[in-house]
Scaffold this active site. Structure first.
Site, PDB file in Angstrom:
ATOM      1  N   SER A 127       0.811  -1.220   0.000  1.00 52.17           N
ATOM      2  CA  SER A 127       0.000   0.000   0.000  1.00 52.17           C
ATOM      3  C   SER A 127       0.842   1.267   0.000  1.00 52.17           C
ATOM      4  O   SER A 127       0.355   2.332  -0.379  1.00 52.17           O
ATOM      5  CB  SER A 127      -0.946   0.012   1.204  1.00 52.17           C
ATOM      6  OG  SER A 127      -0.215  -0.098   2.425  1.00 52.17           O
ATOM      7  N   ASP A 166      -2.847   6.335  11.874  1.00 54.80           N
ATOM      8  CA  ASP A 166      -2.131   5.616  10.813  1.00 54.80           C
ATOM      9  C   ASP A 166      -0.802   6.326  10.600  1.00 54.80           C
ATOM     10  O   ASP A 166      -0.752   7.395   9.984  1.00 54.80           O
ATOM     11  CB  ASP A 166      -2.973   5.616   9.541  1.00 54.80           C
ATOM     12  CG  ASP A 166      -2.307   4.857   8.392  1.00 54.80           C
ATOM     13  OD1 ASP A 166      -1.099   4.598   8.482  1.00 54.80           O
ATOM     14  OD2 ASP A 166      -3.001   4.550   7.414  1.00 54.80           O
ATOM     15  N   HIS A 221       0.999   5.341   6.266  1.00 58.02           N
ATOM     16  CA  HIS A 221       0.658   5.942   4.975  1.00 58.02           C
ATOM     17  C   HIS A 221       0.795   7.462   5.027  1.00 58.02           C
ATOM     18  O   HIS A 221       0.856   8.055   6.113  1.00 58.02           O
ATOM     19  CB  HIS A 221      -0.760   5.538   4.578  1.00 58.02           C
ATOM     20  CG  HIS A 221      -0.915   4.058   4.456  1.00 58.02           C
ATOM     21  ND1 HIS A 221      -1.372   3.261   5.490  1.00 58.02           N
ATOM     22  CD2 HIS A 221      -0.645   3.209   3.434  1.00 58.02           C
ATOM     23  CE1 HIS A 221      -1.379   1.994   5.108  1.00 58.02           C
ATOM     24  NE2 HIS A 221      -0.945   1.932   3.865  1.00 58.02           N
TER      25      HIS A 221
END
Length: 304
Positions: A47, A274, A277
């Site tokens: 990702s 998070d 990312h």
């Protein structure tokens, strides 16, 4: 902004590289599209590579259109330039088979996942892996390793990762035409937990002593693998320059977090942040600027 791109050559010696010290070619979307005319760019990985792909798509799209990009497809094709920028999901690069409910998940260290069938003949390849190899406990994605027909339950992750990287490297050496295809491997993207947690941060890290100096075994395996390859692989070393940007993560502003009850996020916001990312525009744009700079510098025959 400075960074380093290592352009490894044949043999087991030290990588030869293009080093940017304070200056590198300014990103120019039109120039990059011209360089990509009639070509395929493929990005394969996890990702974080999807994060970089989204950044590149937005950078190129904003060059040719002023309308907002509401939906990003897996393949961005520009007919005017006859080029495509394609994303292929493969967080381990090698194949993960089975599932937890049906007898276990097997990570095939000697077999690549389906991307290898789809990416043959691409002109520019950008790979990454590493993040999923670090996951343990309930986040671990495999139950067994398989290598040359043998199933192994216990193996050091660094050893397993080395086998997977060898499988990837052998495929590149056998299937990539180094006269027409440029291969890139992006280094590990840092996460910010603990004392440098990313939640509610608005400023980058300015304390030079924070920057991690201890060796990362995963990165060492990548660099050692690349040095031994016959095919030149350009190493996009973005780890250190990205470590400073604890303010650049998506924190609680992710799709996953939007599905959580608001009350839960308000009570324990730091437990749901998070720190892997990145927001866009943001840090991955710099990675793609280095990618563009490498393309320019290659054509200019500038080496160190």
């Amino acid at each position: 902004m400075g960074g380093q791109i290592l352009n490894t050559k044949n043999g087991a010696g030290k990588p030869r590289g293009v080093v940017f010290r304070g200056w590198f070619p300014r990103f120019n979307g039109t120039n990059m599209l011209e360089r990509l005319k009639g070509k395929r760019v493929i990005m394969v990985g996890d990702s974080i590579n999807r994060n970089q792909w989204e950044s590149l798509v937005c950078l190129l799209y904003s060059t040719i259109s002023s309308s907002p990009l509401n939906k990003i497809n897996i393949i961005l094709t520009q007919q005017e330039y006859n080029c495509s920028v394609e994303l292929y999901w493969s967080p381990f690069l090698v194949q993960l088979e089975g599932n937890e409910e049906n007898g276990g998940r097997i990570l095939r260290l000697d077999k690549l996942s389906d991307w290898e069938k789809k990416c043959r003949g691409a002109d520019i390849m950008v790979f990454n892996t590493g993040h999923w190899w670090h996951n343990g406990g309930r986040l671990k994605r495999w139950d067994l390793f398989q290598y040359k027909g043998k199933l192994v339950e216990e193996m050091e992750v660094q050893s397993a990762f080395g086998m997977a990287m060898k499988t990837w490297a052998c495929w590149i050496d056998r299937n990539v035409d180094k006269t027409s295809t440029k291969v890139f491997f992006r280094s590990f993207s840092p996460v910010h937990y603990g004392k440098q947690r990313c939640y509610n941060q608005t400023q980058p890290i300015k304390d030079e002593s924070y920057v991690e100096k201890s060796p990362n075994p995963i990165l060492e395996v990548v660099e050692r693998t690349i040095r031994r390859m016959r095919t030149p692989v350009r190493y996009l070393n973005i780890t250190k320059l990205s470590q400073y940007r604890k303010d650049g993560h998506t924190t609680v502003n992710t799709i996953r977090q939007k599905k959580l009850p608001k009350a839960m996020k308000q009570r324990q916001p730091m437990s749901h942040d998070d720190c892997s990312h990145w927001c866009l525009p943001g840090v991955p744009d710099t990675w793609n600027r280095l990618l563009f700079a490498s393309m320019v510098m290659d054509n200019s025959s500038v080496t160190s």
